[in-house]
Design a protein around this motif. Sequence first.
Motif, PDB file in Angstrom:
ATOM      1  N   GLU A   1      31.574  41.097  35.818  1.00 33.29           N
ATOM      2  CA  GLU A   1      31.526  41.288  37.284  1.00 33.29           C
ATOM      3  C   GLU A   1      32.875  40.959  37.899  1.00 33.29           C
ATOM      4  O   GLU A   1      33.736  40.372  37.262  1.00 33.29           O
ATOM      5  N   TRP A   2      32.986  41.272  39.189  1.00 35.05           N
ATOM      6  CA  TRP A   2      34.160  40.866  39.954  1.00 35.05           C
ATOM      7  C   TRP A   2      34.079  39.357  40.153  1.00 35.05           C
ATOM      8  O   TRP A   2      33.044  38.830  40.539  1.00 35.05           O
ATOM      9  N   VAL A   3      35.140  38.645  39.821  1.00 33.23           N
ATOM     10  CA  VAL A   3      35.130  37.181  39.954  1.00 33.23           C
ATOM     11  C   VAL A   3      36.186  36.747  40.960  1.00 33.23           C
ATOM     12  O   VAL A   3      37.051  37.542  41.342  1.00 33.23           O
TER      13      VAL A   3
ATOM     14  N   VAL B   1      36.833  37.833  31.323  1.00 32.74           N
ATOM     15  CA  VAL B   1      36.345  38.773  32.334  1.00 32.74           C
ATOM     16  C   VAL B   1      36.742  40.170  31.883  1.00 32.74           C
ATOM     17  O   VAL B   1      37.915  40.458  31.663  1.00 32.74           O
TER      18      VAL B   1
ATOM     19  N   GLY C   1      44.770  45.533  43.348  1.00 32.81           N
ATOM     20  CA  GLY C   1      46.011  44.788  43.137  1.00 32.81           C
ATOM     21  C   GLY C   1      47.034  45.002  44.256  1.00 32.81           C
ATOM     22  O   GLY C   1      47.942  44.194  44.437  1.00 32.81           O
TER      23      GLY C   1
ATOM     24  N   SER D   1      42.392  44.661  37.300  1.00 34.67           N
ATOM     25  CA  SER D   1      41.308  45.481  37.829  1.00 34.67           C
ATOM     26  C   SER D   1      41.290  46.885  37.261  1.00 34.67           C
ATOM     27  O   SER D   1      40.395  47.654  37.555  1.00 34.67           O
ATOM     28  N   GLN D   2      42.288  47.274  36.450  1.00 41.76           N
ATOM     29  CA  GLN D   2      42.276  48.671  36.017  1.00 41.76           C
ATOM     30  C   GLN D   2      42.767  48.960  34.601  1.00 41.76           C
ATOM     31  O   GLN D   2      42.859  50.124  34.215  1.00 41.76           O
TER      32      GLN D   2
ATOM     33  N   ARG E   1      36.224  44.457  32.253  1.00 40.74           N
ATOM     34  CA  ARG E   1      35.835  45.460  33.259  1.00 40.74           C
ATOM     35  C   ARG E   1      34.914  46.535  32.689  1.00 40.74           C
ATOM     36  O   ARG E   1      33.936  46.911  33.290  1.00 40.74           O
TER      37      ARG E   1
ATOM     38  N   ILE F   1      44.851  43.321  47.922  1.00 35.65           N
ATOM     39  CA  ILE F   1      44.660  41.858  48.037  1.00 35.65           C
ATOM     40  C   ILE F   1      45.900  41.162  48.617  1.00 35.65           C
ATOM     41  O   ILE F   1      45.786  40.409  49.602  1.00 35.65           O
TER      42      ILE F   1
ATOM     43  N   HIS G   1      47.386  40.497  31.419  1.00 35.77           N
ATOM     44  CA  HIS G   1      48.179  41.724  31.283  1.00 35.77           C
ATOM     45  C   HIS G   1      49.476  41.623  32.098  1.00 35.77           C
ATOM     46  O   HIS G   1      50.284  42.528  32.073  1.00 35.77           O
TER      47      HIS G   1
ATOM     48  N   GLY H   1      49.890  41.674  35.386  1.00 36.70           N
ATOM     49  CA  GLY H   1      49.974  42.300  36.703  1.00 36.70           C
ATOM     50  C   GLY H   1      50.632  41.265  37.612  1.00 36.70           C
ATOM     51  O   GLY H   1      50.411  40.058  37.437  1.00 36.70           O
ATOM     52  N   TRP H   2      51.444  41.727  38.571  1.00 34.57           N
ATOM     53  CA  TRP H   2      52.243  40.743  39.314  1.00 34.57           C
ATOM     54  C   TRP H   2      51.385  39.748  40.098  1.00 34.57           C
ATOM     55  O   TRP H   2      51.733  38.570  40.224  1.00 34.57           O
ATOM     56  N   ASN H   3      50.234  40.202  40.613  1.00 31.40           N
ATOM     57  CA  ASN H   3      49.373  39.244  41.325  1.00 31.40           C
ATOM     58  C   ASN H   3      48.885  38.157  40.377  1.00 31.40           C
ATOM     59  O   ASN H   3      48.840  36.981  40.738  1.00 31.40           O
ATOM     60  N   SER H   4      48.512  38.574  39.169  1.00 26.14           N
ATOM     61  CA  SER H   4      48.025  37.580  38.206  1.00 26.14           C
ATOM     62  C   SER H   4      49.136  36.594  37.866  1.00 26.14           C
ATOM     63  O   SER H   4      48.888  35.393  37.723  1.00 26.14           O
TER      64      SER H   4
HETATM   65  N1  UDP Z   1      40.887  40.119  40.683  1.00 23.94           N
HETATM   66  C1  UDP Z   1      39.861  39.299  41.063  1.00 23.94           C
HETATM   67  N2  UDP Z   1      38.693  39.387  40.397  1.00 23.94           N
HETATM   68  C2  UDP Z   1      38.490  40.228  39.346  1.00 23.94           C
HETATM   69  C3  UDP Z   1      39.572  41.054  38.942  1.00 23.94           C
HETATM   70  C4  UDP Z   1      40.761  40.976  39.627  1.00 23.94           C
HETATM   71  O1  UDP Z   1      39.988  38.493  42.010  1.00 23.94           O
HETATM   72  O2  UDP Z   1      37.401  40.239  38.792  1.00 23.94           O
HETATM   73  C5  UDP Z   1      42.143  40.069  41.454  1.00 23.94           C
HETATM   74  C6  UDP Z   1      43.210  39.196  40.841  1.00 23.94           C
HETATM   75  O3  UDP Z   1      43.037  37.857  41.243  1.00 23.94           O
HETATM   76  C7  UDP Z   1      44.462  39.836  41.408  1.00 23.94           C
HETATM   77  C8  UDP Z   1      44.118  41.310  41.479  1.00 23.94           C
HETATM   78  O4  UDP Z   1      42.697  41.380  41.487  1.00 23.94           O
HETATM   79  O5  UDP Z   1      44.705  39.361  42.709  1.00 23.94           O
HETATM   80  C9  UDP Z   1      44.634  42.089  40.300  1.00 23.94           C
HETATM   81  O6  UDP Z   1      45.996  42.305  40.485  1.00 23.94           O
HETATM   82  P1  UDP Z   1      47.033  42.298  39.295  1.00 23.94           P
HETATM   83  O7  UDP Z   1      48.368  42.607  39.871  1.00 23.94           O
HETATM   84  O8  UDP Z   1      46.944  41.042  38.522  1.00 23.94           O
HETATM   85  O9  UDP Z   1      46.533  43.446  38.325  1.00 23.94           O
HETATM   86  P2  UDP Z   1      46.082  44.971  38.549  1.00 23.94           P
HETATM   87  O10 UDP Z   1      44.623  44.938  38.780  1.00 23.94           O
HETATM   88  O11 UDP Z   1      46.847  45.505  39.729  1.00 23.94           O
HETATM   89  O12 UDP Z   1      46.439  45.600  37.260  1.00 23.94           O
END
Ligand code: UDP
Length: 486
Positions: free
Chosen positions: A354-356, A333, A34, A307-308, A335, A37, A373, A375-378
């Motif tokens: 899997e990782w998508v 998806v 997170g 991712s976590q 983990r 990326i 959840h 997460g700021w990226n999401s």
């Molecule tokens: N992500 C992805 N594929 C996965 C899981 C996560 O591409 O299978 C990317 C998602 O698009 C985002 C980042 O991982 O860019 C996760 O960042 P986020 O801030 O949403 O959550 P964090 O994992 O930091 O809790």
Amino acid sequence: MGTEVVAAPAAAAEVIPAGGTVCHAVLFPFMSKGHTIPILHLARLLLRRQITLTIFTTPANRPFIAASLPAGAAASIVELPFPQDIPEIPAGVESTDKLPSVDSHFPNFALATERIRPDFESALENLRPRPSFMVSDGFLWWTQDSAEKFGIPRLVFYGMSNHSGSVSRAVAVDRLLFGPESADEMISVTQFPGVRVCKSDFDDWARSPDPKGPHFDFVMKSVVASSRSYGSVMNSFYEFEPVFVDHLNGLGTQKYYSVGPLCLADVDDDNCGKEAVLAAESKPAWIQWLDEKLAEGKSVLYVAFGSQAEISEEQLEEIACGLEESEVDFLWVIRKGGGGLEERVKGRGMVVGEWVDQRGILGHACVQGFLSHCGWNSVMESVCAGVPMLAWPMMAEQPLNARMVAEKVKMGIRVEGSGRTGFVQRGALEKAVRKLMNGVEGMEVRRNAKEYAEKARKAMEEGSGSSWKRLNLLIHDLCSKAKIEY
Ligand code: UDP
């Protein structure tokens, strides 16, 4: 330590600022997906402006970084050894998503990164051309000392919003979390009319008048180092949170550059939404499944918690029941854990372990909602895709992001009972899913999400966008300052 030049920068294309030196940026992302990326997206934006780049990482994180850069990128990746024998951390783990438990192991992992400092500084000393500026993660607080040692201006990247940065700061400065209120009672944030939070939105250390422990020590190191930095790079855009962007810049302490949404950096490049545009036979199974749903005229809810996140088996079971009972089609998806769920939800739902390519999924035409959840990226990726959210925050600053999504910009609906310590009942999830996918409220937040998607696209527009201009300003501010006195 090894250095790999992915491709030598073309001399003619290098930016030569007024001072006559080549503009060279050092990037050092924190070892979690997170955080890495968005910095790699920033790398793309800088490369497009012909900035010479050096990206620091550790051996196990290097393949992910190398694969994420555009083909033929003028970027060097420098590998620094990851510390060994960290208490409680299994050998070979160099990324937080591989930790047995992020909750318990994060402070040891993060604090140990300081041991990278000597190797980082010998590499910095030998870097040519001399770095014009550094963008390093807020969690790598010790890079501030290195930056000062070599007179390199450092920009901090936390991957957080202006909103959560401003609100967290305001509640700390005004000591709003130490009153008699219960954990879930609403508290007005005096500096921002209309903004309300509760104690359970914050980590334990922030709620204690006398905080102690490794997590708090780590936060203090990061905060103190950030306060000495030149400024911050924010993965956001002005039009999404103008009050909070103005607030941070108005503090007059440092410069804040909102240059996002960074996930839009690769829209014209080779690997954005890759899975959605592959030939049918090479598409991953979940994209083929989405294609089928689209052909059937169905809308799909995308379910992913980053991712976590750590989710108990009991909560996973409740999610499965809530999704089943909502009668919507969903792509989930997951983990860890959830054994047997795949069989149970067959037909209506698909479970992927899997990782998508999340952005590819959000961009698929049949995906009409995102249970996240926060997460700021999401959040940013959902904004860019114009997909409304079901907000289910779990840790870190996610509860504040959920408030932003559901209460401020209103592009989502909060799942009742969700939060740092909450347990969501199947009925509450079912109700929220139905509201988002079929209800009137869902239509309203969908409309808002689409409007913000358009604003996000405009913010990144070459030449005229607010984020585009802000990044140009950053380069202007820093590329003429090859060395600053701290
Ligand atoms: N992500 C992805 N594929 C996965 C899981 C996560 O591409 O299978 C990317 C998602 O698009 C985002 C980042 O991982 O860019 C996760 O960042 P986020 O801030 O949403 O959550 P964090 O994992 O930091 O809790």
